[in-house]
Design a protein around this motif. Structure first.
Motif, PDB file in Angstrom:
ATOM      1  N   UNK A   1      -4.397   6.701   6.970  1.00 28.28           N
ATOM      2  CA  UNK A   1      -3.389   6.525   5.934  1.00 28.28           C
ATOM      3  C   UNK A   1      -3.636   7.592   4.870  1.00 28.28           C
ATOM      4  N   UNK A   2      -2.641   8.440   4.654  1.00 34.52           N
ATOM      5  CA  UNK A   2      -2.735   9.533   3.686  1.00 34.52           C
ATOM      6  C   UNK A   2      -2.002   9.126   2.418  1.00 34.52           C
ATOM      7  N   UNK A   3      -2.643   9.337   1.255  1.00 38.06           N
ATOM      8  CA  UNK A   3      -2.066   8.904  -0.016  1.00 38.06           C
ATOM      9  C   UNK A   3      -2.270   9.979  -1.084  1.00 38.06           C
ATOM     10  N   UNK A   4      -1.539   9.840  -2.171  1.00 37.12           N
ATOM     11  CA  UNK A   4      -1.780  10.616  -3.382  1.00 37.12           C
ATOM     12  C   UNK A   4      -2.641   9.766  -4.318  1.00 37.12           C
ATOM     13  N   UNK A   5      -3.565  10.402  -5.026  1.00 41.25           N
ATOM     14  CA  UNK A   5      -4.451   9.643  -5.905  1.00 41.25           C
ATOM     15  C   UNK A   5      -3.645   8.966  -7.016  1.00 41.25           C
ATOM     16  N   UNK A   6      -3.757   7.642  -7.073  1.00 38.32           N
ATOM     17  CA  UNK A   6      -3.137   6.834  -8.118  1.00 38.32           C
ATOM     18  C   UNK A   6      -4.234   5.948  -8.696  1.00 38.32           C
ATOM     19  N   UNK A   7      -4.337   5.909 -10.001  1.00 39.87           N
ATOM     20  CA  UNK A   7      -5.413   5.151 -10.635  1.00 39.87           C
ATOM     21  C   UNK A   7      -5.382   3.687 -10.221  1.00 39.87           C
ATOM     22  N   UNK A   8      -6.493   3.190  -9.693  1.00 39.54           N
ATOM     23  CA  UNK A   8      -6.793   1.806  -9.269  1.00 39.54           C
ATOM     24  C   UNK A   8      -6.036   1.359  -8.017  1.00 39.54           C
ATOM     25  N   UNK A   9      -5.036   2.118  -7.548  1.00 38.93           N
ATOM     26  CA  UNK A   9      -4.208   1.639  -6.435  1.00 38.93           C
ATOM     27  C   UNK A   9      -4.998   1.495  -5.144  1.00 38.93           C
ATOM     28  N   UNK A  10      -6.054   2.287  -4.971  1.00 40.46           N
ATOM     29  CA  UNK A  10      -6.780   2.300  -3.705  1.00 40.46           C
ATOM     30  C   UNK A  10      -8.252   1.919  -3.878  1.00 40.46           C
TER      31      UNK A  10
ATOM     32  N   UNK B   1       0.845  -1.192   0.000  1.00 42.85           N
ATOM     33  CA  UNK B   1       0.000   0.000   0.000  1.00 42.85           C
ATOM     34  C   UNK B   1       0.882   1.245   0.000  1.00 42.85           C
ATOM     35  N   UNK B   2       1.052   1.892  -1.154  1.00 45.42           N
ATOM     36  CA  UNK B   2       1.871   3.110  -1.181  1.00 45.42           C
ATOM     37  C   UNK B   2       1.188   4.229  -0.402  1.00 45.42           C
ATOM     38  N   UNK B   3       1.960   5.011   0.325  1.00 48.26           N
ATOM     39  CA  UNK B   3       1.368   6.029   1.174  1.00 48.26           C
ATOM     40  C   UNK B   3       2.286   7.245   1.251  1.00 48.26           C
ATOM     41  N   UNK B   4       1.709   8.365   1.656  1.00 53.21           N
ATOM     42  CA  UNK B   4       2.494   9.565   1.989  1.00 53.21           C
ATOM     43  C   UNK B   4       2.860   9.522   3.465  1.00 53.21           C
ATOM     44  N   UNK B   5       1.868   9.191   4.301  1.00 55.06           N
ATOM     45  CA  UNK B   5       2.097   9.083   5.748  1.00 55.06           C
ATOM     46  C   UNK B   5       0.999   8.217   6.347  1.00 55.06           C
ATOM     47  N   UNK B   6       1.214   7.782   7.582  1.00 56.84           N
ATOM     48  CA  UNK B   6       0.168   7.051   8.284  1.00 56.84           C
ATOM     49  C   UNK B   6       0.306   7.304   9.779  1.00 56.84           C
ATOM     50  N   UNK B   7      -0.824   7.123  10.473  1.00 57.42           N
ATOM     51  CA  UNK B   7      -0.840   7.260  11.938  1.00 57.42           C
ATOM     52  C   UNK B   7      -1.394   5.997  12.586  1.00 57.42           C
ATOM     53  N   UNK B   8      -1.237   4.852  11.925  1.00 59.63           N
ATOM     54  CA  UNK B   8      -1.731   3.589  12.492  1.00 59.63           C
ATOM     55  C   UNK B   8      -1.095   3.351  13.853  1.00 59.63           C
ATOM     56  N   UNK B   9      -1.925   2.964  14.803  1.00 54.26           N
ATOM     57  CA  UNK B   9      -1.417   2.864  16.170  1.00 54.26           C
ATOM     58  C   UNK B   9      -2.277   1.887  16.969  1.00 54.26           C
ATOM     59  N   UNK B  10      -1.759   1.540  18.114  1.00 56.13           N
ATOM     60  CA  UNK B  10      -2.499   0.746  19.093  1.00 56.13           C
ATOM     61  C   UNK B  10      -2.426   1.493  20.414  1.00 56.13           C
ATOM     62  N   UNK B  11      -3.544   2.017  20.867  1.00 56.24           N
ATOM     63  CA  UNK B  11      -3.567   2.778  22.117  1.00 56.24           C
ATOM     64  C   UNK B  11      -4.280   1.968  23.187  1.00 56.24           C
ATOM     65  N   UNK B  12      -3.747   1.991  24.379  1.00 58.57           N
ATOM     66  CA  UNK B  12      -4.253   1.180  25.482  1.00 58.57           C
ATOM     67  C   UNK B  12      -4.769   2.082  26.593  1.00 58.57           C
TER      68      UNK B  12
ATOM     69  N   UNK C   1      -3.451  23.867  -6.166  1.00 61.45           N
ATOM     70  CA  UNK C   1      -2.263  23.421  -6.883  1.00 61.45           C
ATOM     71  C   UNK C   1      -1.624  22.277  -6.104  1.00 61.45           C
ATOM     72  N   UNK C   2      -1.270  21.203  -6.799  1.00 60.49           N
ATOM     73  CA  UNK C   2      -0.610  20.084  -6.142  1.00 60.49           C
ATOM     74  C   UNK C   2      -1.309  18.772  -6.416  1.00 60.49           C
ATOM     75  N   UNK C   3      -0.810  17.706  -5.772  1.00 61.12           N
ATOM     76  CA  UNK C   3      -1.378  16.377  -5.954  1.00 61.12           C
ATOM     77  C   UNK C   3      -2.773  16.289  -5.340  1.00 61.12           C
ATOM     78  N   UNK C   4      -3.646  15.542  -5.987  1.00 60.45           N
ATOM     79  CA  UNK C   4      -4.940  15.205  -5.396  1.00 60.45           C
ATOM     80  C   UNK C   4      -4.683  14.178  -4.298  1.00 60.45           C
ATOM     81  N   UNK C   5      -5.158  14.465  -3.107  1.00 59.32           N
ATOM     82  CA  UNK C   5      -4.898  13.605  -1.960  1.00 59.32           C
ATOM     83  C   UNK C   5      -6.135  12.875  -1.485  1.00 59.32           C
ATOM     84  N   UNK C   6      -5.913  11.728  -0.883  1.00 60.26           N
ATOM     85  CA  UNK C   6      -6.987  10.969  -0.253  1.00 60.26           C
ATOM     86  C   UNK C   6      -6.506  10.485   1.109  1.00 60.26           C
ATOM     87  N   UNK C   7      -7.442  10.385   2.040  1.00 61.12           N
ATOM     88  CA  UNK C   7      -7.116   9.886   3.376  1.00 61.12           C
ATOM     89  C   UNK C   7      -8.144   8.842   3.778  1.00 61.12           C
ATOM     90  N   UNK C   8      -7.656   7.704   4.267  1.00 62.91           N
ATOM     91  CA  UNK C   8      -8.516   6.622   4.744  1.00 62.91           C
ATOM     92  C   UNK C   8      -8.329   6.475   6.250  1.00 62.91           C
TER      93      UNK C   8
END
Length: 309
Positions: free
Chosen positions: A67-76, A28-39, A137-144
């Motif tokens: 998970x923050x990504x740049x729009x890529x055709x079919x990747x997501x 899964x290509x990404x720009x950044x992520x904040x995946x975590x496990x908090x207790x 101006x810039x990349x089209x972004x998506x966040x899941x």
């Protein structure tokens, strides 16, 4: 020491959250992520022969993150379908997903810190939120935004031979070939400088006794779909602002064209807008409009289409 550019995310669809998928893993290509496990550690209120507290206990945990990504055709497309709550349907040169469905898709996600051989594994992850952002101006972004039912740290990989990531073609603000309002193009009529679409599935966690740290059920509640439009102020823009006086619906259609000629078309059939009359000094006046998506019938639900050239 670990480096962020050496961390690789992989995912696989997962039917049974207690079973690690043996196949179907994709990078899964990404720009950044904040995946975590908090207790959550709950303090003990037991009074002992001391002014010091006795030990607390772990009472719950959350597996979640964005998970923050740049729009890529079919990747997501897998993640978009999960956010929509539906599967893609295919016709000649077109596949379509409808937002607001009831299909539940769960994923296993693994982060591989390759430079230190450390692995993080999340199970039963659902797409709780999805956003699409087209800047001036810039990349089209998506966040899941994910939330799910389990986490484990490991020194061995679960994602065995994941499929290589798709990294092109990408899309930028220049890829927007048209934005239509009520079926009429804004090109040469109204100047749209930015657009966003946001979906929140409002998943709620049900904590049943005996279910363990992460609860037993995750339930999708009523979905909220909202967004924004930034337009140069004009008579056409004011006509849109006037619709907030009556709550009249607005149809929005955004077309993103990739270099190979294929397009994504996001269609919002019914939305109600709100916004303020712009004010300012020696500057180009812009109106900030927000919209709320609604559907009086199933046919009103927003769609995303991938159209092959």
């Amino acid at each position: 020491m670990a480096r962020g550019n050496k961390a690789v995310l992989s995912y696989s669809k997962q039917d049974d959250v207690s079973v690690v998928p043996l196949a179907g893993w994709k990078i899964l290509p990404r720009v950044s992520d904040s995946l975590n496990n908090t207790v959550e550690l709950t303090d003990s209120e037991t009074i002992n022969d001391s002014r010091l507290k006795t030990a607390g206990m772990v009472t719950s945990a959350n597996a979640e993150g964005d998970i923050e990504v740049e729009m890529i055709k079919t990747a997501y497309d897998d993640l978009i379908a999960a956010a929509a709550g539906n599967e893609w349907t295919t016709a000649t040169k077109t596949k379509t997903v409808v937002f607001g469905g009831d299909v539940v898709t769960k994923f296993a996600i693994e982060k591989n810190h390759k430079d230190i051989a450390q692995y993080h594994y999340w199970s039963g992850m659902r797409v709780n939120s999805f956003s699409l952002d087209i800047p001036e101006s810039g990349f089209i972004g998506m966040t899941f935004g994910f939330m799910g039912g389990g986490y484990a740290a490991s020194l061995a990989a679960s994602a065995v031979t994941p499929t290589a990531a798709v990294t092109s073609p990408k899309a930028t603000s220049l890829s927007v070939s048209d934005i239509k309002i009520d079926g009429v193009t804004t090109k040469g009529v109204s100047c749209v400088t930015a657009f966003s679409f946001e979906l929140n599935n409002n998943i709620e966690r049900q904590n049943c006794l005996g279910a363990g740290l992460y609860g037993s059920n995750f339930l999708e509640m009523m979905a909220d779909m909202t967004g924004s439009l930034t337009l140069a102020y004009s008579k056409n823009t004011q006509s849109m602002l006037d619709k907030q006086l009556t709550g009249a619906p607005v149809k929005i259609e955004v077309t993103v064209k990739f270099p190979d000629g294929d397009t994504y078309v996001l269609t919002i059939f019914k939305a109600q807008i709100s916004g303020d009359i712009p004010s300012g000094g020696n500057e180009i006046l812009q109106a900030q409009l927000t919209y709320t998506v609604y559907a009086d019938a199933p046919a009103d639900a927003p769609t995303l289409k991938l159209i092959t050239a």
